[in-house]
Design a protein around this motif. Sequence first.
Motif, PDB file in Angstrom:
ATOM      1  N   SER A 172       0.730  -1.294   0.006  1.00 13.87           N
ATOM      2  CA  SER A 172       0.026  -0.038  -0.007  1.00 13.87           C
ATOM      3  C   SER A 172       0.875   1.193  -0.089  1.00 13.87           C
ATOM      4  N   ALA A 173       2.016   1.321   0.690  1.00 13.28           N
ATOM      5  CA  ALA A 173       2.914   2.293   0.710  1.00 13.28           C
ATOM      6  C   ALA A 173       3.489   2.737  -0.493  1.00 13.28           C
ATOM      7  N   HIS A 174       3.937   1.465  -1.383  1.00  8.46           N
ATOM      8  CA  HIS A 174       4.402   1.589  -2.613  1.00  8.46           C
ATOM      9  C   HIS A 174       3.548   2.357  -3.485  1.00  8.46           C
ATOM     10  N   ALA A 175       2.213   1.879  -3.314  1.00 11.38           N
ATOM     11  CA  ALA A 175       1.214   2.496  -4.527  1.00 11.38           C
ATOM     12  C   ALA A 175       1.074   3.999  -4.229  1.00 11.38           C
ATOM     13  N   LEU A 176       1.547   4.264  -2.939  1.00  6.63           N
ATOM     14  CA  LEU A 176       1.330   5.804  -2.911  1.00  6.63           C
ATOM     15  C   LEU A 176       2.692   6.567  -2.789  1.00  6.63           C
ATOM     16  N   MET A 177       3.765   5.823  -3.336  1.00 10.09           N
ATOM     17  CA  MET A 177       5.041   6.429  -3.050  1.00 10.09           C
ATOM     18  C   MET A 177       4.892   7.806  -3.928  1.00 10.09           C
ATOM     19  N   ASP A 178       4.508   7.964  -5.174  1.00  6.69           N
ATOM     20  CA  ASP A 178       4.375   9.314  -5.900  1.00  6.69           C
ATOM     21  C   ASP A 178       3.851  10.307  -5.240  1.00  6.69           C
ATOM     22  N   HIS A 179       2.944   9.880  -4.435  1.00  4.69           N
ATOM     23  CA  HIS A 179       2.079  10.816  -3.541  1.00  4.69           C
ATOM     24  C   HIS A 179       2.815  11.059  -2.313  1.00  4.69           C
ATOM     25  N   GLY A 180       3.951  10.578  -2.032  1.00 10.87           N
ATOM     26  CA  GLY A 180       4.560  10.604  -0.650  1.00 10.87           C
ATOM     27  C   GLY A 180       5.752  11.545  -0.528  1.00 10.87           C
ATOM     28  N   VAL A 181       5.594  12.771  -1.366  1.00  9.79           N
ATOM     29  CA  VAL A 181       6.888  13.721  -1.233  1.00  9.79           C
ATOM     30  C   VAL A 181       6.174  14.894  -0.933  1.00  9.79           C
ATOM     31  N   PHE A 182       7.012  15.896  -0.309  1.00  5.94           N
ATOM     32  CA  PHE A 182       6.470  17.413  -0.516  1.00  5.94           C
ATOM     33  C   PHE A 182       7.400  18.011  -1.518  1.00  5.94           C
ATOM     34  N   ARG A 183       6.559  18.535  -2.284  1.00 12.41           N
ATOM     35  CA  ARG A 183       6.957  19.349  -3.350  1.00 12.41           C
ATOM     36  C   ARG A 183       7.596  20.846  -2.915  1.00 12.41           C
ATOM     37  N   TYR A 184       7.103  21.314  -2.119  1.00  8.18           N
ATOM     38  CA  TYR A 184       7.614  22.671  -1.830  1.00  8.18           C
ATOM     39  C   TYR A 184       7.984  22.722  -0.138  1.00  8.18           C
ATOM     40  N   ARG A 185       8.922  23.400   0.045  1.00 10.93           N
ATOM     41  CA  ARG A 185       9.500  23.438   1.437  1.00 10.93           C
ATOM     42  C   ARG A 185       8.229  23.925   2.499  1.00 10.93           C
ATOM     43  N   ARG A 443       3.189  16.666 -15.197  1.00  9.81           N
ATOM     44  CA  ARG A 443       3.021  15.097 -15.396  1.00  9.81           C
ATOM     45  C   ARG A 443       2.187  14.375 -14.346  1.00  9.81           C
ATOM     46  N   GLN A 444       2.273  14.716 -13.197  1.00  2.92           N
ATOM     47  CA  GLN A 444       1.805  14.029 -12.141  1.00  2.92           C
ATOM     48  C   GLN A 444       0.494  14.314 -11.808  1.00  2.92           C
ATOM     49  N   PRO A 445      -0.404  13.528 -11.513  1.00  6.16           N
ATOM     50  CA  PRO A 445      -1.798  14.002 -10.959  1.00  6.16           C
ATOM     51  C   PRO A 445      -1.621  14.881  -9.842  1.00  6.16           C
ATOM     52  N   LEU A 472      -8.015  10.401 -14.409  1.00  8.31           N
ATOM     53  CA  LEU A 472      -7.347   9.122 -14.194  1.00  8.31           C
ATOM     54  C   LEU A 472      -7.614   7.719 -14.844  1.00  8.31           C
ATOM     55  N   ASP A 473      -6.855   7.031 -15.054  1.00  6.78           N
ATOM     56  CA  ASP A 473      -7.311   5.588 -15.360  1.00  6.78           C
ATOM     57  C   ASP A 473      -8.080   4.892 -14.307  1.00  6.78           C
ATOM     58  N   GLU A 474      -9.352   4.360 -14.584  1.00  6.12           N
ATOM     59  CA  GLU A 474     -10.127   4.022 -13.483  1.00  6.12           C
ATOM     60  C   GLU A 474      -9.681   2.887 -12.860  1.00  6.12           C
ATOM     61  N   ALA A 475      -8.971   1.875 -13.571  1.00  4.97           N
ATOM     62  CA  ALA A 475      -8.585   0.661 -13.073  1.00  4.97           C
ATOM     63  C   ALA A 475      -7.743   0.841 -11.861  1.00  4.97           C
ATOM     64  N   SER A 476      -6.507   1.605 -12.192  1.00  3.64           N
ATOM     65  CA  SER A 476      -5.539   1.858 -11.335  1.00  3.64           C
ATOM     66  C   SER A 476      -5.914   2.722 -10.120  1.00  3.64           C
ATOM     67  N   ARG A 477      -6.791   3.849 -10.689  1.00  5.46           N
ATOM     68  CA  ARG A 477      -7.378   4.832  -9.637  1.00  5.46           C
ATOM     69  C   ARG A 477      -8.048   4.162  -8.419  1.00  5.46           C
ATOM     70  N   ASP A 478      -9.104   3.100  -8.910  1.00  2.00           N
ATOM     71  CA  ASP A 478      -9.795   2.313  -7.819  1.00  2.00           C
ATOM     72  C   ASP A 478      -8.994   1.571  -6.976  1.00  2.00           C
ATOM     73  N   ARG A 482      -8.281   1.487  -3.030  1.00  2.00           N
ATOM     74  CA  ARG A 482      -8.239   0.498  -2.186  1.00  2.00           C
ATOM     75  C   ARG A 482      -7.068   0.492  -1.029  1.00  2.00           C
ATOM     76  N   HIS A 483      -5.843   0.770  -1.746  1.00  2.62           N
ATOM     77  CA  HIS A 483      -4.769   0.884  -0.563  1.00  2.62           C
ATOM     78  C   HIS A 483      -4.651   1.898   0.231  1.00  2.62           C
ATOM     79  N   ILE A 484      -5.271   3.149  -0.254  1.00  3.00           N
ATOM     80  CA  ILE A 484      -5.444   4.360   0.679  1.00  3.00           C
ATOM     81  C   ILE A 484      -6.400   3.730   1.834  1.00  3.00           C
ATOM     82  N   ARG A 485      -7.477   3.002   1.328  1.00 10.91           N
ATOM     83  CA  ARG A 485      -8.628   2.509   2.325  1.00 10.91           C
ATOM     84  C   ARG A 485      -7.855   1.624   3.471  1.00 10.91           C
ATOM     85  N   HIS A 486      -6.876   0.846   2.995  1.00 11.39           N
ATOM     86  CA  HIS A 486      -6.289  -0.208   3.735  1.00 11.39           C
ATOM     87  C   HIS A 486      -5.466   0.386   4.916  1.00 11.39           C
TER      88      HIS A 486
END
Length: 511
Positions: A172-185, A443-445, A472-478, A482-486
């Motif tokens: 679940s953490a790896h699924a959110l890795m791209d959204h696990g960063v701070f883009r600004y200080r 490039r990133q949602p 977003l692609d529906e399959a990968s979005r859903d 589910r990983h976030i829900r977990h």
Amino acid sequence: MAKRATSSLLFTGSDWNFSTLSRAYDAIETVALDEMGLDVYPNQLEIISSEQMLDAYSSVGMPLMYQHWSFGKRFIFEDNLYRRGQRGLAYELVINSNPCITYLMEENTMAMQALVTAHASFGHNHFFKNNYLFRQWTDAGAILGYMDFAKKYIAKCEERHGTEAVEAILDSAHALMDHGVFRYRRPPRLSSEKVRERARERLEYEEQTYSDLWRTLPLSSESRDAEEDERNASERKKVLNLPEENLLYFIEKHSLILEPWQREILRIVRVIAQYFYPQRQTKVMNEGCATFVHYTIINRLFDQGRLSEGNMLELLKSHSNVVFQPDFDDPRFPGINPYALGFAMMQDIERICMNPTSEDKEWFPSFAGNGDWRETLLDAWANHRDESFVLQYLSPNLIRKFRLFLLSDVATDKYCEVSSIHDERGYAAVRKALARSYDVGGRQPDIQVVDVDLLGDRQLRLKHTVSDGILLDEASRDETLRHIRHLWGYEVSLAGVDRESDSLLYECSTS
């Protein structure tokens, strides 16, 4: 051509030993530091086999990575391609750490060992140490110690809680890795005195602007309830610092179901994601810097009589392979080669500094003809990422050399339109469009946590700000929801809102 004296050569054959490695390193270091003015971390060279290089590939290039089933899967995939001759291996691998660790393949010839030492140990090393993104987001002195801790900690969790439980959290953490960063200080936390001062100023302002006439107007029960709900929502968003772009950080800090060891695993994954975030924003600059450095150093060593003609031919062949840019109709075309574009831009900056044309002086008045290409490049390497570097330094000369033009591709139109060509207005448009393509944020949602009532239904509400109508692609979005829900433990909803009109485009939830 006069034959070079064997005694002055750094090495003669293709075989290498640690003595020749040391001699070549010393000569490369002299050119890099004394002539090019590079500033680097202390270097540490490690010799590894092809299998160890494959193992490093599979674990995102880190020498002390924790174990996960996805790394083994990737190892088998890469190994099969390598054994069948369908993929070669990198000649080196470099770690942004202090000391900077460079892994050299033991199968390399001595000439290649010299090339990759110049490329990684001085080119990449200088960029890691001096670029503002790496200075802001990574701690080179602590990363190896942290990775050692992470590997041991996750191994201990597997012993105590079971491999399946640990891998479920990591999945679940790896699924959110791209959204696990701070883009600004992040802004600094306010002191208690500052908080009280702001509260006092806010109360004083309300007293000065308050009109007792508003009290005489009757309020309906509905409006009172709506005002109360809005006030409560505003207060809890302020307490939770919403909206929040770093999903892993928010879940780690506020999930009500995670145990302490699970929170620590989330923290490990987001620290690693943050470590790699600057590298995603500087691919062209980082590789261009390293390629320009190794090219300059090997040519300087050849001019000094330290490299033979045969070795120089081998080095130039490898260099040419690295910066090769296939045409758009070539089966090997992968897009614009970051090595090719980065190296070409570095060379072009050198040319503009030393021998500018009238066109260069018009486009780059700040450095055209200044005669100091070293200082100009050092400043660019330190203060830019790919997007701003291309936007500021890509020249009309290079646009013509790469034969770039701009296509306008609107989904509702039957044909594509060539909207910008090689003219004054076209150069600016091409440069702007190419720079925008290197914007990671574009490039990133853009998905952020916007609300959650921890004392109510505890539903995590996310907002996707949609740009250019790209959903977003529906399959990968859903699957990701589910990983976030977990990790969150309660329902999760996602609303897609158009950036321009602020209209709701879609809404979905794990329920």
